[in-house]
Design an enzyme around this catalytic site. Sequence first.
Site, PDB file in Angstrom:
ATOM      1  N   SER A 132       0.861  -1.191   0.000  1.00 39.55           N
ATOM      2  CA  SER A 132       0.000   0.000   0.000  1.00 39.55           C
ATOM      3  C   SER A 132       0.889   1.230   0.000  1.00 39.55           C
ATOM      4  O   SER A 132       2.006   1.208   0.531  1.00 39.55           O
ATOM      5  CB  SER A 132      -0.873   0.016   1.259  1.00 39.55           C
ATOM      6  OG  SER A 132      -1.468   1.296   1.428  1.00 39.55           O
ATOM      7  N   TYR A 146      -1.718  -0.983  10.343  1.00 40.24           N
ATOM      8  CA  TYR A 146      -1.814  -1.251   8.902  1.00 40.24           C
ATOM      9  C   TYR A 146      -0.563  -0.726   8.186  1.00 40.24           C
ATOM     10  O   TYR A 146       0.039  -1.436   7.365  1.00 40.24           O
ATOM     11  CB  TYR A 146      -3.069  -0.588   8.347  1.00 40.24           C
ATOM     12  CG  TYR A 146      -3.315  -0.821   6.876  1.00 40.24           C
ATOM     13  CD1 TYR A 146      -3.783  -2.044   6.414  1.00 40.24           C
ATOM     14  CD2 TYR A 146      -3.094   0.189   5.945  1.00 40.24           C
ATOM     15  CE1 TYR A 146      -4.022  -2.262   5.063  1.00 40.24           C
ATOM     16  CE2 TYR A 146      -3.330  -0.022   4.591  1.00 40.24           C
ATOM     17  CZ  TYR A 146      -3.794  -1.248   4.155  1.00 40.24           C
ATOM     18  OH  TYR A 146      -4.023  -1.454   2.804  1.00 40.24           O
TER      19      TYR A 146
HETATM   20  P1  NDP Z   1     -11.215  -6.404   0.166  1.00 40.04           P
HETATM   21  O1  NDP Z   1     -11.528  -6.401   1.623  1.00 40.04           O
HETATM   22  O2  NDP Z   1     -12.205  -5.852  -0.794  1.00 40.04           O
HETATM   23  O3  NDP Z   1     -10.846  -7.915  -0.276  1.00 40.04           O
HETATM   24  C1  NDP Z   1      -9.900  -8.615   0.474  1.00 40.04           C
HETATM   25  C2  NDP Z   1      -9.592  -9.941  -0.192  1.00 40.04           C
HETATM   26  O4  NDP Z   1      -8.616 -10.601   0.634  1.00 40.04           O
HETATM   27  C3  NDP Z   1     -10.813 -10.818  -0.251  1.00 40.04           C
HETATM   28  O5  NDP Z   1     -10.772 -11.635  -1.406  1.00 40.04           O
HETATM   29  C4  NDP Z   1     -10.660 -11.680   1.011  1.00 40.04           C
HETATM   30  O6  NDP Z   1     -11.234 -12.957   0.886  1.00 40.04           O
HETATM   31  C5  NDP Z   1      -9.157 -11.823   1.090  1.00 40.04           C
HETATM   32  N1  NDP Z   1      -8.774 -12.090   2.468  1.00 40.04           N
HETATM   33  C6  NDP Z   1      -8.871 -11.272   3.545  1.00 40.04           C
HETATM   34  N2  NDP Z   1      -8.482 -11.925   4.652  1.00 40.04           N
HETATM   35  C7  NDP Z   1      -8.155 -13.179   4.265  1.00 40.04           C
HETATM   36  C8  NDP Z   1      -7.686 -14.338   4.951  1.00 40.04           C
HETATM   37  N3  NDP Z   1      -7.506 -14.339   6.282  1.00 40.04           N
HETATM   38  N4  NDP Z   1      -7.431 -15.455   4.235  1.00 40.04           N
HETATM   39  C9  NDP Z   1      -7.608 -15.472   2.889  1.00 40.04           C
HETATM   40  N5  NDP Z   1      -8.069 -14.421   2.186  1.00 40.04           N
HETATM   41  C10 NDP Z   1      -8.328 -13.297   2.865  1.00 40.04           C
HETATM   42  O7  NDP Z   1      -9.817  -5.661   0.041  1.00 40.04           O
HETATM   43  P2  NDP Z   1      -9.132  -4.902  -1.192  1.00 40.04           P
HETATM   44  O8  NDP Z   1      -9.410  -5.615  -2.446  1.00 40.04           O
HETATM   45  O9  NDP Z   1      -9.434  -3.485  -1.074  1.00 40.04           O
HETATM   46  O10 NDP Z   1      -7.594  -5.063  -0.788  1.00 40.04           O
HETATM   47  C11 NDP Z   1      -6.758  -6.072  -1.331  1.00 40.04           C
HETATM   48  C12 NDP Z   1      -5.313  -5.770  -0.956  1.00 40.04           C
HETATM   49  O11 NDP Z   1      -4.979  -4.476  -1.425  1.00 40.04           O
HETATM   50  C13 NDP Z   1      -5.042  -5.770   0.546  1.00 40.04           C
HETATM   51  O12 NDP Z   1      -3.763  -6.294   0.792  1.00 40.04           O
HETATM   52  C14 NDP Z   1      -5.091  -4.293   0.884  1.00 40.04           C
HETATM   53  O13 NDP Z   1      -4.331  -3.992   2.034  1.00 40.04           O
HETATM   54  C15 NDP Z   1      -4.479  -3.693  -0.370  1.00 40.04           C
HETATM   55  N6  NDP Z   1      -4.798  -2.294  -0.589  1.00 40.04           N
HETATM   56  C16 NDP Z   1      -6.094  -1.894  -0.801  1.00 40.04           C
HETATM   57  C17 NDP Z   1      -6.369  -0.553  -1.006  1.00 40.04           C
HETATM   58  C18 NDP Z   1      -7.749  -0.030  -1.224  1.00 40.04           C
HETATM   59  O14 NDP Z   1      -7.928   1.204  -1.163  1.00 40.04           O
HETATM   60  N7  NDP Z   1      -8.748  -0.857  -1.498  1.00 40.04           N
HETATM   61  C19 NDP Z   1      -5.295   0.454  -0.997  1.00 40.04           C
HETATM   62  C20 NDP Z   1      -3.978  -0.090  -0.792  1.00 40.04           C
HETATM   63  C21 NDP Z   1      -3.758  -1.414  -0.594  1.00 40.04           C
HETATM   64  P3  NDP Z   1     -12.529 -13.426   1.743  1.00 40.04           P
HETATM   65  O15 NDP Z   1     -13.555 -12.343   1.645  1.00 40.04           O
HETATM   66  O16 NDP Z   1     -12.914 -14.709   1.076  1.00 40.04           O
HETATM   67  O17 NDP Z   1     -12.041 -13.643   3.149  1.00 40.04           O
END
Ligand code: NDP
Length: 237
Positions: A132, A146
């Site tokens: 991020s 975070y």
């Molecule tokens: P979402 O919350 O929309 O999606 C998260 C994804 O990660 C889901 O598919 C979820 O699967 C999976 N996930 C979360 N926890 C677990 C776990 N314990 N085991 C397996 N899978 C897991 O998040 P984003 O798409 O927004 O974020 C994705 C990545 O991008 C993250 O690393 C986040 O920190 C990073 N990011 C996002 C930003 C944003 O503004 N959106 C900005 C900067 C970085 P499930 O629902 O099946 O558990």
Amino acid sequence: MATFENKSVLVLGGSRGIGAAIVRRFAKDGAKVVFTYSGSPDAARQLATDTGTTAVQTDSADRDAVIARARDSGPLDILVVNAGIGVFGDALDLNPDDVDRLLAINVHAPYHASVEAARQMPSGGRIIVIGSVNGDRMPVAGMAAYALSKSALQGMARGLARDFGPRGITINVVQPGPVDTDANPADGPMKDVLHSFMAIKRHGRADEVAAMVAYLAGPDTDFVTGAMHTIDGAFGA
Ligand code: NDP
């Protein structure tokens, strides 16, 4: 021939948001894709059906399960570690167990998955971790844990680039700014504050992040490793 024809890809955390866009992108470009999910089985099943990919339940908070998944999915040509969570609020009030769970998912899992994947990965292999821009810049209160987790990925990538470089394997971090997902909706309460830090005053789209991941995973980046690739509308500039 499609860019990723015959390539084996594992995406950790692919059921929703940025991870789902990455799954769609690799599937469209011809790869054989396996992705993990934890709490969203319905979304995972639907995505797998829509894209011809394989969904497997693996909790990224479970270190041994993550290691087993990387091992059993190998040999991989491409590993993408996307799964990540936020734990936000006054640092003095947060539950230490919640902070440790964040560190398990956001830091420990990327490290162990990368190492395990690299064991079997051929030369030309690619590891891409979703960090991020908060690894570089943390302009608001309540997000220290975070930010810590995303900064940690920077040191990890620099170090593992040294370990894996002699074997022709690259590792890079993609650092998004605000991206429109369930975790950070474009019309959410933080929208105006976030956009005030940016030169391009909108949330990014998940497919824009997936495009950067596809570039780093592709054939033109043998010389790109140990580096952070920011896609943030100048949030961090
Ligand atoms: P979402 O919350 O929309 O999606 C998260 C994804 O990660 C889901 O598919 C979820 O699967 C999976 N996930 C979360 N926890 C677990 C776990 N314990 N085991 C397996 N899978 C897991 O998040 P984003 O798409 O927004 O974020 C994705 C990545 O991008 C993250 O690393 C986040 O920190 C990073 N990011 C996002 C930003 C944003 O503004 N959106 C900005 C900067 C970085 P499930 O629902 O099946 O558990």
